[in-house]
Design an enzyme around this catalytic site. Sequence first.
Site, PDB file in Angstrom:
ATOM      1  N   LEU A 162       0.773  -1.104   0.217  1.00  0.00           N
ATOM      2  CA  LEU A 162       0.315   0.137  -0.213  1.00  0.00           C
ATOM      3  C   LEU A 162       0.954   1.388  -0.274  1.00  0.00           C
ATOM      4  CD1 LEU A 162      -2.488  -0.778   2.324  1.00  0.00           C
ATOM      5  CD2 LEU A 162      -3.322  -1.250   0.090  1.00  0.00           C
ATOM      6  N   GLY A 173      12.323  20.694 -12.217  1.00  0.00           N
ATOM      7  CA  GLY A 173      11.000  21.338 -11.918  1.00  0.00           C
ATOM      8  C   GLY A 173      11.558  20.705 -10.452  1.00  0.00           C
ATOM      9  N   HIS A 207      14.267  32.273  20.944  1.00  0.00           N
ATOM     10  CA  HIS A 207      15.208  32.970  19.977  1.00  0.00           C
ATOM     11  C   HIS A 207      16.616  31.782  20.815  1.00  0.00           C
ATOM     12  CE1 HIS A 207      18.781  35.209  18.847  1.00  0.00           C
ATOM     13  NE2 HIS A 207      19.168  35.230  20.354  1.00  0.00           N
ATOM     14  N   GLY A 258       1.001   3.550  -3.053  1.00  0.00           N
ATOM     15  CA  GLY A 258       1.226   4.446  -4.032  1.00  0.00           C
ATOM     16  C   GLY A 258       2.080   4.884  -4.314  1.00  0.00           C
ATOM     17  N   GLY A 292       7.853  16.382 -15.460  1.00  0.00           N
ATOM     18  CA  GLY A 292       6.533  16.477 -15.071  1.00  0.00           C
ATOM     19  C   GLY A 292       5.507  15.155 -15.249  1.00  0.00           C
TER      20      GLY A 292
END
Length: 467
Positions: free
Chosen positions: A38, A183, A445, A40, A272
């Site tokens: 799983l 890119g 800071h 992707g 792309g």
Amino acid sequence: MEKFDLVVIGSGPGGYVAAIRAAQLGYKTALIEKYNTLGGTCTNVGCIPTKALLDSTHHYADILTKFSKQGIEIQGVHLNFSQMYQRKEEVIQKNTQGLTFLMQKNKITTFYGIASFTSNTTLTVTTSEGEVTQIEATKIIIATGSKPATLPGVVLDKKRIISSTEALALKEQPKKLVIIGGGVIGVEMASIFNRIGSEVTIIEYAPSLLPTMDRELGKALHKILKKENIDILLEQSVYQVENLGDHVALKFRDNQGKEQQVEADYVLMAVGRRPYTTGLGLANTTVTLDSRGFIETNAQLQTNAPTIFAIGDVIGGAMLAHKAEEEAVFVVETINGQKPHIQYNHIPSVVYTWPEVASVGATEEELKQKNIAYQVGKFPFAANARARASMDTEGFVKVLVDPKYGEVLGVHLIGARAADLIAQAVVALEYEVTAKDMFSLSYAHPTFSEVFKDAYRLAFGQPSINI
Ligand code: FAD
Ligand code: NAD
């Protein structure tokens, strides 16, 4: 025929988030994934493995270039390429196993196989062994993502002419790598391989790197990458790439129109990605595609078929994991009768080079083009105490604010930890916080975040405390 309230096709950040949200809302949910893990693109061949390699190579480059200055002397440093890639595999595995666990925890039925529509409410799932399951669903969400694009006439042979997917699975370190496209993938991949000693050339068609982001970011990154010895050729048009067995030859016309040729071990195409709908059987539905192959949806992300919705890379827009995730929750909650919203202009973009690049809201180019008045507040990391302490002084933050009310219109930064810093700017945009409010907050800071305080002061017409 197995029946579900909601079926999600594709288990990337769009798909798995949609399935989990649906299960949380009480729907009998199924998730279908073609591959045997799983997650992707993002988890298996995208966000996660690239960040693992960017992290490893960042450490390596720091040892070589920064450690001795800090009084840390290390002798005999060498790179174990296969171990670096092995760790990346382990990171992927931890993430994919986590997703399997989440599916079980949320009682989501997971099918491994190719989903193919037989109508607007039915589909088949075919496993790699050829077993077929018939499924019926009240609502179906397509989240099938995208695949690498190439140039006309250039075949991604996956051997010498490769995409990011193959670059993330190399068995040997390239001596010379040419990347077509400057890119996001182009500059992240260039960073990985340049840091470990490969000779890297980026060939970009546009007049700057990262051409879709605020132009100043690409220009600043260009200078930094060039200083690190990445060869960057802008305004070049590649027209031929040829696999010659043990190397690749590439021809392009330079910005004077002169023909040039370079050779390399590999050419990485990073021009792309294209929507992926192959094998989905959309012809059996009333779903329509636009001229570029993206699934067409309305404002509810509903396709032309009332029972079918689509999200993520396959519908176009920014191809980002968190954009897919937002759309996943949006669609499921819409189906559930809720009224969710997505503010696309407030989805941040991040590039994980070092320094990192991050952006949200309007660019200066967009504001100029729309004739929208703005004031700029710009502050360099070199004037930030934390940046000096950690030798991370490159970069700047640029805030763009409305001159009348001080509303924040866009925030663009290149600098250490920009990827995490941008979260504060998202809040400013989403809740219309003014520049004055932003610099009136307390910033710890020394932190990198203090660059914002000065930038917002400057944008509001007040003098900076630190420059
Ligand atoms: P995908 O993640 O592409 O998932 C789609 C899934 O659907 C796949 O698993 C596919 O196998 C499955 N599928 C397709 N067809 C079928 C079918 N018929 N049946 C069953 N299953 C099917 N984005 C970021 O936000 N941050 C990053 O740092 C980042 N880094 C990236 C680095 C690289 C190298 C690449 C390539 C991309 C990166 N992205 C990043 C983009 C991000 O990966 C995508 O935007 C995101 O994965 C899109 O999610 P998705 O759910 O739409 O599709
Ligand atoms: P991209 O659109 O970011 O960049 C493609 C580049 O190729 C552009 O700069 C374009 O001008 C250039 N190009 C196009 N044709 C060319 C030609 N003929 N010659 C030379 N250059 C040419 O796409 P990508 O880098 O391939 O990434 C694909 C998608 O994946 C992007 O949409 C991106 O958002 C996503 N991604 C995101 C991340 C991240 O969020 N950190 C990381 C990697 C990928």
